[in-house]
Design an enzyme around this catalytic site. Structure first.
Site, PDB file in Angstrom:
ATOM      1  N   GLU A 132      42.948  36.325  37.944  1.00  0.00           N
ATOM      2  CA  GLU A 132      43.079  36.916  39.279  1.00  0.00           C
ATOM      3  C   GLU A 132      44.516  36.752  39.735  1.00  0.00           C
ATOM      4  OE1 GLU A 132      40.243  35.599  42.280  1.00  0.00           O
ATOM      5  OE2 GLU A 132      41.807  35.666  43.827  1.00  0.00           O
ATOM      6  N   GLU A 137      48.389  37.489  50.487  1.00  0.00           N
ATOM      7  CA  GLU A 137      47.216  36.769  50.987  1.00  0.00           C
ATOM      8  C   GLU A 137      47.645  35.688  51.965  1.00  0.00           C
ATOM      9  OE1 GLU A 137      43.232  34.681  49.070  1.00  0.00           O
ATOM     10  OE2 GLU A 137      45.180  34.295  48.138  1.00  0.00           O
TER      11      GLU A 137
END
Length: 378
Positions: A132, A137
């Site tokens: 990932e 974020e």
């Protein structure tokens, strides 16, 4: 002399063997929803969120078009006892290696309770066996981005900011390596933390997240994924670098690759993951692109994280109580995506490129150089 000649040849082949990036997938504007599914299952991160399917998202106007951009929003009108309605869009197609460029005019703002992410998720095996990559974020009232990789055990990146061949004036990345072990179960790291490079805090010099990023008019995030490194750049819209590299991106990327992007001309990335401690080729495969806006959950809603600032700021004891009862706080919790493109490069001379990777210190194996000979040591 042989060593000098060797690197002269390598430099020559580096120039000739790398062809420019070619646009393979234009996911922008009216192409977006045809190429993305809406995830509507329970949130894997245990967030206080209700992801919507396509029918519900359209009916409630959580998705749509905003001028020439794609809009991905949330419910900001209703109290929601079962989780706040939101969107998690996942690309139907998956990729292996390439350059992802996203022109973002707006991301969810720096609001307590929010956990937005623009990321790439490995498929074909239980998470995180295919890896990932979290490109953009943060949580709550954060003011800077954190770029993060998640893997299984056995992937540790280098804590180095020196450039090729150790050149101190050529930093590998401008952020700060917060954690080096990409394993989600690594000892001495928080659960699921992974390896993470943080952008400089604050938005004055480089707005990378939330309110600061939006005040700059958004900008471009780009992620390059090769066999030996994963790099992320950010170009806020109000900067000279954006005007130099991306001012006409929405038209030129889609018209015969007239201005194909060249990461070699972009300068130092915000984050770059590489090193002999992680075989990125084996750890990341079949990635799909994801945009989502979660609420609370295992990061934003963790009590010590909430208590660090949002409890006092909101006057509410828990993240879920805040998100449940204060829809008006989330008017700005939306994505406005002006463009989204995937590029791939056609490369010739794989053996030479392998040697180039060795010479630049980009391959997991070890390159030992002496004045008279270049020797490879496994």
């Amino acid at each position: 002399m042989r060593s000098t000649s060797f690197f002269t040849v390598l430099a020559t082949y580096t120039t000739t063997c790398f062809s420019k990036y070619i646009l393979t997938d234009d996911l922008s504007h009216t192409n977006f929803f045809a190429n993305f599914d809406l995830f509507s299952d329970a949130d894997p991160t245990n967030g206080f969120v209700a992801y919507q399917n396509m029918t519900s998202a359209i009916e409630n106007e959580y998705i749509g078009y905003l001028n020439d951009s794609v809009f991905l929003g949330v419910d900001y009108e209703n109290m929601t006892p079962s989780g706040r309605p939101s969107i998690r869009a996942e690309s139907k197609k998956t990729w292996n290696h390439g350059l992802l460029v996203a022109d973002l005019k707006h991301m969810p703002d720096s609001t307590c309770g929010v956990w937005p992410a623009f990321w790439a998720l490995g498929t074909g095996a239980p998470w995180p066996q295919s890896g990932e990559i979290d490109i953009l974020e943060g949580v709550n009232d954060a003011d800077h981005n954190a770029v993060t990789l998640h893997t299984t055990a056995g992937c540790v990146v280098d804590n180095s900011t020196s450039g090729a061949m150790g050149a101190a004036d050529e930093p590998l990345f401008s952020g700060t390596l917060a954690t080096a072990d990409c394993d989600v179960a690594a000892a001495n790291q928080d659960k699921n933390q992974g390896c993470s490079i943080r952008a400089p805090p604050g938005a004055a010099s480089l707005p990378t997240y939330g309110d600061g990023f939006n005040s700059a008019g958004g900008g471009v995030y780009a992620m390059e994924w090769t066999r030996t490194s994963i790099s992320v750049w950010v170009f806020p819209r109000n900067t000279a670098a954006f005007r130099q590299h991306f001012s006409a991106s929405s038209s030129s990327f889609s018209e015969h690759n007239a201005s194909a992007p060249d990461p070699r001309a972009w300068g130092t990335p915000l984050a770059r993951f590489s090193g002999r401690g992680c075989d990125l080729e084996a750890r990341f495969r079949d990635l799909r692109v994801v945009f989502n806006t979660a609420f609370c959950g295992e990061w934003a809603g963790r009590q010590e994280v909430w208590d660090a600032g949002c409890r006092e700021k909101t006057g509410v004891a828990t993240c879920e109580d805040w998100v449940r009862n204060h829809p008006e706080a989330f008017v700005g919790a939306y994505w406005e995506i002006a463009g989204l493109w995937w590029f791939e490069t056609r490369r010739r001379g794989d053996l030479v490129l392998f040697l180039v990777d060795f010479a630049l210190g980009l391959h997991p194996f070890y390159l030992e150089i002496t004045p008279s000979i270049v020797s490879f040591v496994l």
